[in-house]
Design a protein around this motif. Structure first.
Motif, PDB file in Angstrom:
ATOM      1  N   ASP A 100     -10.140   1.910   1.841  1.00 50.38           N
ATOM      2  CA  ASP A 100      -9.767   1.805   0.439  1.00 50.38           C
ATOM      3  C   ASP A 100      -9.054   3.057  -0.057  1.00 50.38           C
ATOM      4  O   ASP A 100      -9.063   3.367  -1.246  1.00 50.38           O
ATOM      5  N   ALA A 101      -8.418   3.812   0.843  1.00 54.82           N
ATOM      6  CA  ALA A 101      -7.669   5.005   0.444  1.00 54.82           C
ATOM      7  C   ALA A 101      -6.606   4.622  -0.585  1.00 54.82           C
ATOM      8  O   ALA A 101      -6.070   3.514  -0.543  1.00 54.82           O
ATOM      9  N   PRO A 102      -6.296   5.503  -1.523  1.00 52.11           N
ATOM     10  CA  PRO A 102      -5.283   5.199  -2.539  1.00 52.11           C
ATOM     11  C   PRO A 102      -3.979   4.735  -1.917  1.00 52.11           C
ATOM     12  O   PRO A 102      -3.583   5.190  -0.837  1.00 52.11           O
ATOM     13  N   ALA A 103      -3.308   3.835  -2.617  1.00 49.71           N
ATOM     14  CA  ALA A 103      -2.110   3.197  -2.066  1.00 49.71           C
ATOM     15  C   ALA A 103      -1.019   4.197  -1.712  1.00 49.71           C
ATOM     16  O   ALA A 103      -0.263   3.996  -0.753  1.00 49.71           O
TER      17      ALA A 103
ATOM     18  N   LEU B 255      -2.543 -14.471   2.346  1.00 51.06           N
ATOM     19  CA  LEU B 255      -2.747 -13.411   1.360  1.00 51.06           C
ATOM     20  C   LEU B 255      -3.386 -12.178   1.983  1.00 51.06           C
ATOM     21  O   LEU B 255      -3.550 -11.156   1.311  1.00 51.06           O
ATOM     22  N   GLN B 256      -3.760 -12.285   3.265  1.00 49.51           N
ATOM     23  CA  GLN B 256      -4.361 -11.163   3.984  1.00 49.51           C
ATOM     24  C   GLN B 256      -3.288 -10.391   4.746  1.00 49.51           C
ATOM     25  O   GLN B 256      -2.413 -11.003   5.371  1.00 49.51           O
TER      26      GLN B 256
ATOM     27  N   THR C 257      -2.334  -3.034   0.559  1.00 49.95           N
ATOM     28  CA  THR C 257      -3.514  -3.885   0.484  1.00 49.95           C
ATOM     29  C   THR C 257      -4.557  -3.298  -0.452  1.00 49.95           C
ATOM     30  O   THR C 257      -4.577  -2.102  -0.732  1.00 49.95           O
ATOM     31  N   ASP C 258      -5.472  -4.176  -0.911  1.00 47.20           N
ATOM     32  CA  ASP C 258      -6.596  -3.725  -1.703  1.00 47.20           C
ATOM     33  C   ASP C 258      -7.804  -3.494  -0.800  1.00 47.20           C
ATOM     34  O   ASP C 258      -7.689  -3.534   0.434  1.00 47.20           O
TER      35      ASP C 258
ATOM     36  N   SER D 247       1.331  -2.664  -3.878  1.00 51.75           N
ATOM     37  CA  SER D 247       1.448  -1.223  -3.665  1.00 51.75           C
ATOM     38  C   SER D 247       2.329  -0.837  -2.482  1.00 51.75           C
ATOM     39  O   SER D 247       2.561   0.348  -2.255  1.00 51.75           O
ATOM     40  N   GLY D 248       2.839  -1.799  -1.747  1.00 48.53           N
ATOM     41  CA  GLY D 248       3.623  -1.492  -0.559  1.00 48.53           C
ATOM     42  C   GLY D 248       5.124  -1.554  -0.784  1.00 48.53           C
ATOM     43  O   GLY D 248       5.617  -1.580  -1.915  1.00 48.53           O
ATOM     44  N   LYS D 249       5.864  -1.588   0.322  1.00 48.57           N
ATOM     45  CA  LYS D 249       7.324  -1.664   0.274  1.00 48.57           C
ATOM     46  C   LYS D 249       7.813  -2.995  -0.272  1.00 48.57           C
ATOM     47  O   LYS D 249       8.938  -3.113  -0.769  1.00 48.57           O
ATOM     48  N   ALA D 250       6.969  -4.016  -0.118  1.00 49.20           N
ATOM     49  CA  ALA D 250       7.367  -5.368  -0.511  1.00 49.20           C
ATOM     50  C   ALA D 250       6.192  -6.088  -1.161  1.00 49.20           C
ATOM     51  O   ALA D 250       5.030  -5.721  -0.964  1.00 49.20           O
TER      52      ALA D 250
END
Length: 604
Positions: free
Chosen positions: A584-587, A208-209, A103-104, A112-115
């Motif tokens: 907002d930690a880095p992805a 989208l959330q 997430t952003d 940024s995730g697995k999918a």
């Protein structure tokens, strides 16, 4: 990051301190706070807490992270996103289970995730695409079948959890599958090993959330498919030997007490730098002493009502962030119809008169509670959309909420016909019958009893006879079991919600949401719920207006009275080299990247 609704305990998430920190539990607030006079004399200033910590020193190889989970009740140990219900299990699962999606900073799904997710508004279809090479903690491949399996479990007629709601009903063919009329969900298609397409009846921006209209987790079908859906929640494969997709795998569970983890070499972002994590339950009365002795590196669900006792804790940095949660007073207004899968309001319920509910809201001085007894770590809640969601939450100008106004409370009751007809100082109902309101509140540290008694006293001062259910505070798990079961001995209750990362309230206040514990539903609210998830809500102005207008309506109807927003505090030991607590930690940051600079927690 947890992305679904969670039940919270008072110590962990919602304790309202009417006792100055450091005093004994039988010392109540002074007369000005009890009477609601919001004096600012001696008002605490909110501490400035960072979301990150960086400690000097070279990292050791491996090591074991010692984690304290602060709770005065054993954890349930339901290690499944599809079945868990409370925040304590969610805190444990974060080490061993991941979300599919990154997430952003606005909690919207990104790449940024697995999918990834591609949403086709015109075709009303979502395409979920897994990245290559993903594996479960046992080494098996994580595939499209594992993405579909949670839908098959949650949609099953035999599902025993609470997550089958309107977001699942919105999938084409889901209702037929749920009703046992079809063996498969016609709207879900496995395109290939990495791709799933889901056809929806309607699409909206909540998809989208993270934690919104698209389920955020995979489930290991190869490991769990041999267990009947009706037995999954109680099975050893979920309770004792779960297979996950997070940075660590669970190796030992001592039920209700502790969980041990080891590094998962199959983790998609690389083998964790730590060898192990050991998590133990710690009573709220013992956690500060345990930290002073260097027992733990991190304390989860740290009680903020004790903040002054650990504000200058040697050997630790205190991190903080706004919680995705709120405390509230709920009113029982109906029942849950499990067969129909919806709430059934009762117009004759004891708390059905909204004037009565509103009056009980105006009787409480939560502003004084937040200001004077929480060191700035609590604030008066005007709505059920936490401020971390920015403009989705209504301002106090738009929705004032319920602030202390005993005159208004008394006038509301007078006008609604609640009068003291027998001269005992307590109001009867409009029919002249005795009115006793049963109030359920849960155990939780030293503050729980005085808080409950303060509320009872406040309601008594406007002439309402409010009594604790069973004459005592209830244990955490028993409390929520009884609230969820619509126990006839509960008319009102004090609880808290962790909202997840989707501000849309459908999962908590929709007609088909089992988490709608107040059992409140109206046609107007149904229309709002539909608007939240409609295609029209892709228009930012329409979406914003829907959120604000719903909060105005919800506040007026008062099926629940929000009481406090919160800041959560996380003590982190100085041997933890780096940790980022921010949303907002880095992805690519997570538990897999945590390192230690010493063999044991330090105390200086």
């Amino acid at each position: 990051m947890k992305k679904w609704y969670k039940l919270l305990g008072l110590t962990a998430a919602a304790a309202l301190a009417l006792v100055a920190c450091g005093t004994t539990s039988d010392e109540t607030a002074d007369s000005s706070s009890a009477s609601g006079e919001s004096s600012t004399e001696g008002e605490a200033t909110a501490p400035e807490l960072s979301t990150t910590v960086d400690n000097e020193g070279d990292a050791i190889d491996g090591g074991t992270l010692q984690v304290g989970l602060v709770t005065d009740t054993p954890f349930q140990g339901i290690f499944s996103w599809e079945y868990y219900e409370d925040a304590y299990d969610a805190e444990i699962m974060q080490f061993a289970f991941d979300s599919l999606f990154g997430t952003d900073e606005n909690f919207q799904i990104d790449d940024s995730g697995k999918a990834t997710v591609e949403l086709d508004q015109e075709a009303k279809k979502a395409t979920i695409t897994l990245k290559e090479g993903l594996k479960w903690s046992d080494g098996d491949d994580l595939t499209a079948e594992d993405v579909v399996f949670p839908y098959e479990v949650i949609g099953s007629p035999d599902y025993t959890g609470v997550r089958y709601d309107s977001t699942f009903m919105n999938i084409v063919g889901m209702e037929e599958y749920h009703n046992g009329e079809a063996d498969t969900i016609s709207g879900i298609t496995i395109v290939d090993d990495l791709t799933v397409e889901i056809q929806y009846i309607e699409v909206g921006p909540s998809m989208l959330q993270a934690g919104g209209g698209i389920w955020s987790y995979a489930m290991p079908k190869h490991y769990l498919s041999d267990v009947p859906v009706a037995d999954l929640a109680s099975s050893e494969k979920i309770r004792s030997t779960p297979v996950g997709d997070g940075p660590f795998r669970i190796t030992k569970v001592t039920p209700g007490e502790s969980v041990e983890f080891e590094a998962n070499e199959n983790y998609w972002l690389g083998t964790p730098k730590l060898d192990n994590v050991v998590l133990e339950v710690v009573p709220s009365s013992s956690i500060v002493a345990a930290l002073e002795n260097g027992t733990y590196d991190i304390a989860l669900s740290m009680p903020t009502d004790q903040y002054e006792s650990y504000a200058e804790l040697p050997g630790y940095s205190l991190l903080g962030r706004d919680e995705l949660s709120y405390t509230y007073i709920g009113f029982k207004l109906g029942k849950w119809d499990a067969e129909a899968g919806e709430v059934v309001p009762d117009e004759n319920a004891k708390m059905a008169d909204k004037s009565l509910r509103q009056a009980m809201g105006y009787a409480l001085d939560n502003n004084a509670v937040a200001e004077r007894f929480y060191n700035g770590l609590r604030s008066n809640a005007n709505t059920v959309i936490p401020p971390v969601f920015g403009s989705f939450g209504a301002t106090t100008e738009e929705v004032p909420g319920y602030t202390y106004d005993p005159d208004k409370a008394n006038q509301l009751l007078d006008d609604a016909g609640y009068a003291d007809t027998d001269g005992d100082g307590l109001r009867e109902d409009p029919d002249g019958e005795k009115l006793t309101i049963n109030f359920a509140s849960m155990e939780g540290g030293e503050t729980a009893e005085p808080i409950a008694q303060y509320y009872i006293q406040s309601w008594n001062e406007i002439g309402l006879d409010v009594q604790l259910t069973d004459g005592r505070l209830l244990e955490f798990n028993s409390f929520y079991d009884r609230v969820q079961a619509d126990d006839e001995n509960i008319d009102i209750y004090q609880a808290a919600w962790g909202t997840g990362t989707d501000p849309a309230p459908n999962g908590l206040y929709g007609r088909n949401a089992e988490f709608n514990f107040s059992r409140w539903a109206t046609e107007e609210n149904d229309n709002f719920m539909a608007d939240f998830t409609s295609a029209e809500a892709f228009d930012a102005e329409f979406q914003q207006n829907t959120f604000i207008e719903w909060q105005k309506y919800f506040s007026e109807e008062a099926p629940v009275i929000p009481t406090l927003f919160r800041t959560e505090v996380l003590p982190v030991n100085n041997r933890v080299k780096h940790y980022d607590f921010g949303y907002d930690a880095p992805a690519d940051f997570g538990w897999h990247s945590v390192e230690l600079t010493a063999d044991a927690p330090v105390t200086e």
